[in-house]
Design a protein around this motif. Structure first.
Motif, short mmCIF file in Angstrom:
data_model
loop_
_atom_site.label_atom_id
_atom_site.label_comp_id
_atom_site.label_asym_id
_atom_site.label_seq_id
_atom_site.Cartn_x
_atom_site.Cartn_y
_atom_site.Cartn_z
N ALA A 159 120.01 70.74 6.47
CA ALA A 159 120.52 70.10 5.26
C ALA A 159 120.45 68.58 5.39
O ALA A 159 120.21 67.87 4.40
CB ALA A 159 121.96 70.54 5.01
N ARG A 160 120.62 68.09 6.61
CA ARG A 160 120.58 66.63 6.81
C ARG A 160 119.21 66.08 6.41
O ARG A 160 119.13 64.98 5.84
CB ARG A 160 120.89 66.29 8.26
CG ARG A 160 120.68 64.83 8.59
CD ARG A 160 121.21 64.45 9.95
NE ARG A 160 122.66 64.45 9.98
CZ ARG A 160 123.38 64.04 11.03
NH1 ARG A 160 122.77 63.62 12.13
NH2 ARG A 160 124.69 64.07 10.99
N GLN A 220 119.24 65.64 2.70
CA GLN A 220 120.12 64.55 2.27
C GLN A 220 119.50 63.19 2.60
O GLN A 220 119.51 62.27 1.77
CB GLN A 220 121.47 64.70 2.97
CG GLN A 220 122.52 63.75 2.44
CD GLN A 220 123.91 64.14 2.93
OE1 GLN A 220 124.08 65.05 3.74
NE2 GLN A 220 124.92 63.48 2.41
N GLU A 221 118.94 63.07 3.80
CA GLU A 221 118.32 61.80 4.19
C GLU A 221 117.12 61.47 3.30
O GLU A 221 116.89 60.30 2.98
CB GLU A 221 117.87 61.88 5.65
CG GLU A 221 119.02 61.87 6.65
CD GLU A 221 118.53 62.03 8.08
OE1 GLU A 221 117.34 62.39 8.27
OE2 GLU A 221 119.35 61.82 9.00
N MET A 261 118.62 59.98 0.12
CA MET A 261 119.33 58.70 0.32
C MET A 261 118.37 57.57 0.66
O MET A 261 118.66 56.41 0.42
CB MET A 261 120.37 58.86 1.43
CG MET A 261 121.45 59.88 1.13
SD MET A 261 122.34 59.58 -0.42
CE MET A 261 123.18 58.04 -0.06
N GLY A 300 120.95 70.15 1.12
CA GLY A 300 121.10 68.74 1.47
C GLY A 300 120.59 67.82 0.39
O GLY A 300 121.17 66.75 0.13
N ASN A 343 123.25 67.60 -2.26
CA ASN A 343 124.36 66.74 -1.82
C ASN A 343 123.97 65.27 -1.90
O ASN A 343 124.77 64.42 -2.35
CB ASN A 343 124.76 67.09 -0.38
CG ASN A 343 125.54 68.39 -0.29
OD1 ASN A 343 126.12 68.83 -1.28
ND2 ASN A 343 125.57 68.99 0.88
N GLY A 344 122.75 64.94 -1.49
CA GLY A 344 122.30 63.56 -1.56
C GLY A 344 122.22 63.07 -3.00
O GLY A 344 122.59 61.92 -3.31
N GLU A 393 125.65 62.22 -4.20
CA GLU A 393 126.11 60.94 -3.63
C GLU A 393 125.53 59.76 -4.39
O GLU A 393 126.18 58.70 -4.51
CB GLU A 393 125.71 60.84 -2.15
CG GLU A 393 126.58 61.66 -1.22
CD GLU A 393 126.33 61.31 0.24
OE1 GLU A 393 126.18 60.11 0.56
OE2 GLU A 393 126.26 62.24 1.06
#
Length: 354
Positions: A244-245, A248-249, A252, A273, A276-277, A280
């Motif tokens: 997931a990271r 997200q990365e 972002m 992810g 989620n990003g 954000e």
């Protein structure tokens, strides 16, 4: 003991003789020759009837059918096996750690059972070469008609199966349980992009899985090919891993002017992810950003929004492999195989924003 005089011998009791014949009939298994005699045909004709020979005259078929019913004849399968050297058994070889192969095994059982075969499931410790040696042992044992290897075999051994049994290797996972072959096909990425393109999307981003996996590489290649085919370049690819990271990365790190309208994630976990990003950054899914995954994980259907994804049918994988093996056993053409992957459209994808 002296022979009894002729007049002293016990007379035959017709009723007793009949009872003895009835008893013999009830306890002895009727033979194909008895059926032939009762039907007034040759035993070869009875054999043709049992093989469902469509060239027989209807009258002859009816005679044989009635004789079989009258005598209660049942084919001797063990004798037939000895004559044909067929066991009606298939060996299935699994790797020692085979939990991920359970759906494929279930699919193989579906087909084998429907076609009248019993399965003997075995497992093997060690690498692909150990599996290959085990396959040859099973094939040469005379205990099975064919072997289906769901354990990985060395690529160089393909078509080098000298055993008397037919062998089919389902080369869909390597020794590290990484998908390959049909299970690593990236074609559904093109279907996802075509669908999103029809919804007005022109700026795509692909977040890959671990590129040491054939599946991740194939999905990336299909993505790049689709960008070129749909004329929606330049291609945007973020190289990640199955986490997931990574998703997200990828979101972002985007510059505002490089913002996509749709993200093709390499897996459902990566897609989570990405979502989620996006949140954000204050982007709504799917109003501002459409997101797709792959794997059809259970929670994907219960997220908000629900996740568009690709479902891999591992049970169908087993059905396809067993169908190939049975076709080889019967010397028939290879059957047309059912697709293993299906796109499932859900709430995480929608029209492109204005």
């Amino acid at each position: 003991m002296e022979d009894l005089p002729q007049h002293s011998r016990p007379r035959s009791d017709p009723r007793g003789d009949q009872m003895q014949r009835d008893s013999t009939k009830s306890t002895s298994r009727a033979t194909i020759w008895q059926v032939a005699a009762a039907a007034g045909v040759s035993h070869q004709t009875v054999s043709r009837y049992l093989r469902a020979d469509t060239g027989m005259k209807p009258q002859t078929q009816e005679k044989v059918r009635l004789a079989i019913a009258e005598l209660g004849y049942r084919p001797n399968l063990s004798a037939r096996t000895m004559r044909t050297r067929r066991t009606q058994r298939i060996g299935v070889l699994l790797p020692a750690v085979s939990g991920f192969q359970a759906p494929a095994l279930s699919g193989a059982i579906d087909i084998a059972t429907a076609e009248g075969y019993a399965l003997e499931v075995l497992s093997v410790e060690g690498d692909a070469h150990a599996a290959f040696e085990r396959v040859l042992q099973i094939a040469d044992s005379g205990q099975v008609d064919g072997v289906l290897a769901l354990a990985p075999l060395p690529p160089e051994t393909e078509h080098s199966y000298p055993g008397r049994a037919a062998i089919v290797a389902s080369a869909d996972y390597d020794e590290n349980t990484r998908s390959m072959g049909a299970m690593a096909d990236g074609a559904p990425i093109a279907e996802l992009m075509d669908g999103l393109h029809r919804l007005g999307h022109r700026r795509f981003l692909h977040v890959t899985g671990d590129l040491t996996y054939a599946s991740a590489r194939n999905r990336r290649e299909v993505f790049l090919g689709s960008v070129d085919r749909l004329h929606v370049g330049p291609p945007r690819v973020h190289t990640g891993i199955w986490s997931a990271r990574s998703g997200q990365e990828a979101i972002m790190s985007l510059a505002e002017q490089d913002r996509p309208t749709a993200v093709i994630a390499g897996s459902d976990t990566i897609a989570a992810g990405v979502i989620n990003g996006a949140r954000e950054r204050g982007w709504s899914v799917p109003e501002d950003l459409s997101v797709t995954g792959w794997d059809n994980q259970f929670l994907g259907a219960h997220l908000w929004p629900t996740l568009t994804t690709v479902k891999d049918d591992r049970r169908q994988l087993g059905r396809n492999a067993m169908s190939r093996l049975i076709a080889a056993l019967r010397e028939q053409p290879l059957p047309e195989e059912e697709a293993l992957s299906t796109v499932i459209w859900r709430g995480s994808t929608g029209p492109a924003p204005d």
